[in-house]
Design an enzyme around this catalytic site. Structure first.
Site, PDB file in Angstrom:
ATOM      1  N   GLY A 148     -60.005 -66.379  29.867  1.00 23.44           N
ATOM      2  CA  GLY A 148     -59.388 -65.737  31.034  1.00 23.44           C
ATOM      3  C   GLY A 148     -58.686 -66.730  31.946  1.00 23.44           C
ATOM      4  O   GLY A 148     -57.535 -66.543  32.346  1.00 23.44           O
ATOM      5  N   ARG A 149     -59.368 -67.820  32.272  1.00 17.61           N
ATOM      6  CA  ARG A 149     -58.792 -68.777  33.228  1.00 17.61           C
ATOM      7  C   ARG A 149     -57.732 -69.675  32.588  1.00 17.61           C
ATOM      8  O   ARG A 149     -57.176 -70.544  33.253  1.00 17.61           O
ATOM      9  CB  ARG A 149     -59.905 -69.590  33.885  1.00 17.61           C
ATOM     10  CG  ARG A 149     -60.837 -70.277  32.916  1.00 17.61           C
ATOM     11  CD  ARG A 149     -62.071 -70.810  33.640  1.00 17.61           C
ATOM     12  NE  ARG A 149     -63.049 -71.388  32.738  1.00 17.61           N
ATOM     13  CZ  ARG A 149     -63.991 -70.702  32.107  1.00 17.61           C
ATOM     14  NH1 ARG A 149     -64.058 -69.401  32.233  1.00 17.61           N
ATOM     15  NH2 ARG A 149     -64.859 -71.317  31.326  1.00 17.61           N
ATOM     16  N   GLU A 180     -64.350 -54.014  38.501  1.00 14.83           N
ATOM     17  CA  GLU A 180     -63.409 -54.067  39.625  1.00 14.83           C
ATOM     18  C   GLU A 180     -62.026 -53.576  39.201  1.00 14.83           C
ATOM     19  O   GLU A 180     -61.405 -52.751  39.868  1.00 14.83           O
ATOM     20  CB  GLU A 180     -63.274 -55.503  40.155  1.00 14.83           C
ATOM     21  CG  GLU A 180     -64.500 -56.048  40.862  1.00 14.83           C
ATOM     22  CD  GLU A 180     -65.472 -56.742  39.928  1.00 14.83           C
ATOM     23  OE1 GLU A 180     -65.457 -56.450  38.701  1.00 14.83           O
ATOM     24  OE2 GLU A 180     -66.263 -57.563  40.424  1.00 14.83           O
ATOM     25  N   LYS A 212     -73.401 -59.686  37.946  1.00 16.51           N
ATOM     26  CA  LYS A 212     -72.776 -58.435  37.485  1.00 16.51           C
ATOM     27  C   LYS A 212     -73.856 -57.432  37.079  1.00 16.51           C
ATOM     28  O   LYS A 212     -73.791 -56.257  37.420  1.00 16.51           O
ATOM     29  CB  LYS A 212     -71.910 -58.722  36.244  1.00 16.51           C
ATOM     30  CG  LYS A 212     -70.534 -59.228  36.519  1.00 16.51           C
ATOM     31  CD  LYS A 212     -69.733 -59.098  35.215  1.00 16.51           C
ATOM     32  CE  LYS A 212     -68.580 -60.053  35.160  1.00 16.51           C
ATOM     33  NZ  LYS A 212     -67.922 -60.115  33.871  1.00 16.51           N
ATOM     34  N   GLU A 255     -65.294 -72.820  37.124  1.00 15.72           N
ATOM     35  CA  GLU A 255     -65.869 -71.943  36.102  1.00 15.72           C
ATOM     36  C   GLU A 255     -65.963 -72.712  34.783  1.00 15.72           C
ATOM     37  O   GLU A 255     -66.835 -72.460  33.973  1.00 15.72           O
ATOM     38  CB  GLU A 255     -65.025 -70.678  35.943  1.00 15.72           C
ATOM     39  CG  GLU A 255     -65.815 -69.514  35.364  1.00 15.72           C
ATOM     40  CD  GLU A 255     -65.116 -68.189  35.521  1.00 15.72           C
ATOM     41  OE1 GLU A 255     -65.657 -67.312  36.206  1.00 15.72           O
ATOM     42  OE2 GLU A 255     -64.036 -68.008  34.942  1.00 15.72           O
ATOM     43  N   HIS A 273     -54.206 -79.990  60.450  1.00 13.73           N
ATOM     44  CA  HIS A 273     -54.586 -79.540  61.791  1.00 13.73           C
ATOM     45  C   HIS A 273     -55.907 -78.798  61.783  1.00 13.73           C
ATOM     46  O   HIS A 273     -56.241 -78.112  62.750  1.00 13.73           O
ATOM     47  CB  HIS A 273     -53.465 -78.676  62.378  1.00 13.73           C
ATOM     48  CG  HIS A 273     -52.200 -79.465  62.536  1.00 13.73           C
ATOM     49  ND1 HIS A 273     -51.865 -80.101  63.713  1.00 13.73           N
ATOM     50  CD2 HIS A 273     -51.233 -79.794  61.637  1.00 13.73           C
ATOM     51  CE1 HIS A 273     -50.716 -80.752  63.533  1.00 13.73           C
ATOM     52  NE2 HIS A 273     -50.322 -80.585  62.284  1.00 13.73           N
ATOM     53  N   LYS A 333     -58.612 -58.578  29.978  1.00 15.90           N
ATOM     54  CA  LYS A 333     -58.822 -58.984  28.587  1.00 15.90           C
ATOM     55  C   LYS A 333     -59.751 -57.977  27.879  1.00 15.90           C
ATOM     56  O   LYS A 333     -59.460 -57.500  26.808  1.00 15.90           O
ATOM     57  CB  LYS A 333     -59.430 -60.396  28.570  1.00 15.90           C
ATOM     58  CG  LYS A 333     -59.680 -60.954  27.207  1.00 15.90           C
ATOM     59  CD  LYS A 333     -60.127 -62.400  27.312  1.00 15.90           C
ATOM     60  CE  LYS A 333     -60.664 -62.910  25.994  1.00 15.90           C
ATOM     61  NZ  LYS A 333     -61.115 -64.302  26.076  1.00 15.90           N
TER      62      LYS A 333
HETATM   63  C1  G6Q Z   1     -62.269 -66.332  33.140  1.00 10.92           C
HETATM   64  C2  G6Q Z   1     -63.367 -65.391  33.255  1.00 10.92           C
HETATM   65  C3  G6Q Z   1     -63.173 -64.251  34.230  1.00 10.92           C
HETATM   66  C4  G6Q Z   1     -62.326 -63.116  33.716  1.00 10.92           C
HETATM   67  C5  G6Q Z   1     -62.496 -61.926  34.659  1.00 10.92           C
HETATM   68  C6  G6Q Z   1     -61.652 -60.748  34.246  1.00 10.92           C
HETATM   69  O1  G6Q Z   1     -62.240 -67.274  32.402  1.00 10.92           O
HETATM   70  O2  G6Q Z   1     -63.704 -64.940  31.978  1.00 10.92           O
HETATM   71  O3  G6Q Z   1     -62.657 -64.685  35.454  1.00 10.92           O
HETATM   72  O4  G6Q Z   1     -60.995 -63.496  33.622  1.00 10.92           O
HETATM   73  O5  G6Q Z   1     -63.844 -61.553  34.696  1.00 10.92           O
HETATM   74  O6  G6Q Z   1     -62.003 -60.315  32.967  1.00 10.92           O
HETATM   75  P1  G6Q Z   1     -61.107 -59.284  32.214  1.00 10.92           P
HETATM   76  O7  G6Q Z   1     -59.775 -59.883  31.984  1.00 10.92           O
HETATM   77  O8  G6Q Z   1     -61.827 -58.974  30.927  1.00 10.92           O
HETATM   78  O9  G6Q Z   1     -60.997 -58.067  33.092  1.00 10.92           O
END
Ligand code: G6Q
Length: 541
Positions: A268-269, A213, A505, A354, A385, A207
């Site tokens: 994001g989620r 990462e 972070k 989250e 199991h 986003k």
């Molecule tokens: C979700 C969070 C988080 C995010 C990641 C990736 O609700 O905001 O999990 O999706 O940190 O972020 P980017 O899409 O900006 O790389």
């Protein structure tokens, strides 16, 4: 909303009711009311949920719905659908429901209808997906693309991988789909080790397009491509981006023609049904993706319009509040009886934890009650199991969500019956257990009776659907999204921010510089000693 939640008369009524119910087991509740299974079975958007094995009575449900009214859950739901900035700490609207609105609908954000833009992106995604699936989109050397590697993390990874796994039966079997998230270089290395760069497309999902990462993995993927082709021009044929940040996408070297956008009102989620789902669309095709969106939409409509007492996400959310705040449950086990849902618990962990892992209310005051439960789980029957022992006889109360389907997707009908028999057996065993009398009647020696006894009275919900198809998956995810929303509204917290992930972070960014300089400083003695030990170990031949 200024009085603390626990001071509300509706909350106190629930606490008193819980005390009055004490000692009445699920077995007692069913004996007194054999029709409860019928009344507490709710249907919506093609899903059926049996809530009758929750430790509630009609009175509990009435009091929970009173609480929902007192907390104006319906008003907050309407504010979400109306595009209000209900993510107060980030001053953002929360409009993932617009991602699945039909063409022609109107959903306003700051006075502008966002639905046409959503469908423009969906149409562009469909063109790109079709071009790849039909072999019209070729790599730099002219080879057909056979491998799609999605690079992202968190909300830009867990949805796509979960959906790909869930809908594998609908996916292109002649293409390879892999998902890389971890900054541990072995994740990318393993994803690429047997692939031909000429046939490989990377989708960088971020986003912000600044996530350490993802950008690190994307740069490494870029190097891998450049090493194979020796030419920058190859990147345009082998990289696409999904982001809200066009300038960073350009800076990275991806042509905006292969960029698929979304908006800051998509968390994001909550983004697997946005362009973040591009890999899903390539795998299952635009038609199946549209069916998934229709499933989401059907649950949105159910949540918006069904009467409170028949409203699946509302009732499921309220029962979560009951279990967490009144029965003291700390976790929820999510137990899909479908191998294809093997990443569903991990997906739900982010969605629920989250969103509702918060300790202050919207106004910043500390909450005076527990909030989001710990979600975890594994597909049945595997979990039976391993950890189910604790569910049946351990000292903790672990409400379970069982998820099953009437039709098998790939197993033989007989194997599917076996799978479903296990699901039904587990819910029954948890609720009703096995008494000492039964065990004695079976001839169990007295000394073994306490060991074999299963106390029962352990709550569960069973969600049943016809088949794990795209539409059902959409409805299932939306069910949990709106259940999380309901709980957040009751608790008065911001379910849409995630400030807690910032600190780690920031510290990591500092520590990486110190590791590179070989000089940790300004941390606690434990952290300094650990970094020093790491530096010494790293220096060893
Ligand atoms: C979700 C969070 C988080 C995010 C990641 C990736 O609700 O905001 O999990 O999706 O940190 O972020 P980017 O899409 O900006 O790389």
């Amino acid at each position: 909303m200024s009085a603390p939640l626990t001071h509300l008369p509706q909350w106190q009524a629930l606490a008193a009711h819980r005390d009055a119910l004490a000692g009445r087991t699920l077995a007692d509740l069913f004996a007194a009311d054999p029709m409860r299974a019928e009344r507490l079975g709710l249907e919506g958007a093609g899903l059926f949920a049996d809530f009758s094995k929750q430790r509630v009575t009609d009175e509990t449900m009435r009091l929970l719905l009173d609480l929902a009214r007192a907390r104006d859950v319906a008003g907050r739901r309407d504010a979400m659908f109306a595009g209000d900035a209900i993510n107060v700490t980030e001053n953002r609207a929360v409009l993932h429901v617009a991602l699945r609105a039909p063409k022609g609908a109107t959903i306003l954000h700051e006075g502008e209808n966002v639905v046409p833009a959503v469908h423009d992106v969906l149409d562009r995604m469909a063109d790109f997906a079709d071009a790849l699936r039909e072999g019209r989109w070729r790599g730099y050397s002219g080879a057909r693309i056979r491998n799609v590697i999605s690079i992202g993390i968190g909300g830009s990874d867990l949805g796509p991988i979960m959906a790909y796994e869930a809908l594998r039966g609908f996916s292109r079997r002649d293409m390879v789909f892999r998902f890389v998230s971890n900054v541990d270089g072995s994740d990318l290395a393993e994803a690429l080790h047997d692939l031909d760069p000429a046939e490989t497309l990377f989708i960088v999902c971020s986003k912000t397009f600044t996530t350490l990462e993802t950008l690190t993995n994307a740069r490494a993927a870029r190097e891998w491509c450049l090493a194979a082709f020796g030419h920058e021009a190859a990147i345009a044929r082998h990289f696409a981006a999904v982001s809200t940040n066009e300038s960073e996408v350009r800076t990275f070297g991806i042509d905006p023609a292969q960029m698929f956008g979304f908006w800051d009102w998509v968390g994001g989620r909550y983004s697997m049904d946005s362009a973040i789902g591009l890999s899903t669309m390539i795998a299952v095709g635009p038609g199946n993706f549209a069916a998934m969106l229709a499933g989401f939409r059907a649950m949105d409509e159910h949540f918006r319009t069904a009467p409170p007492e028949r409203n699946l996400p509302l009732v499921m959310g309220l029962l979560g509040v009951w279990n967490t705040n009144f029965l003291g449950a700390e976790t929820v086990a999510v137990l899909p009886y479908a191998q294809y849902l093997n990443r569903f618990p991990a997906y739900l962990q982010q969605l629920t934890m989250e969103s509702n892992g918060k300790g202050v209310t919207l106004s910043g005051a500390p909450v005076d009650h527990d909030t989001g439960a710990i979600f975890w789980g594994e597909p049945g029957t595997n979990g039976q199991h391993s950890f189910y022992q604790l569910l049946h006889q351990g000292t903790r109360l672990v409400p379970c969500d069982f998820i099953g389907f009437c039709e098998p997707l790939s197993a033989s009908a007989d194997q599917h019956d076996l799978l479903m028999a296990n699901l039904f057996a587990q819910g029954e065993a948890l609720a009703f257990g096995r008494s000492a009398e039964d065990l004695r009647a079976e001839g169990t020696p007295e000394w073994l009776v306490p060991h074999r006894l299963c106390p029962g009275n352990r709550p569960s919900t069973t969600i049943l659907a016809q088949a794990l198809d795209p539409r059902t998956l959409g409805a299932l995810v939306a069910l949990y999204e709106h259940s999380v929303f309901t709980q957040g509204a009751i608790w008065g917290i911001d379910s849409f921010d995630q400030w807690g992930v910032e600190l780690g972070k920031q510290l990591a960014t500092r520590i990486i510089d110190e590791i590179r300089a070989g000089a940790p400083a300004g941390h606690d003695p434990s952290t300094i000693a650990l970094i020093r030990r790491y530096l010494a170990g790293k220096a060893r031949p």
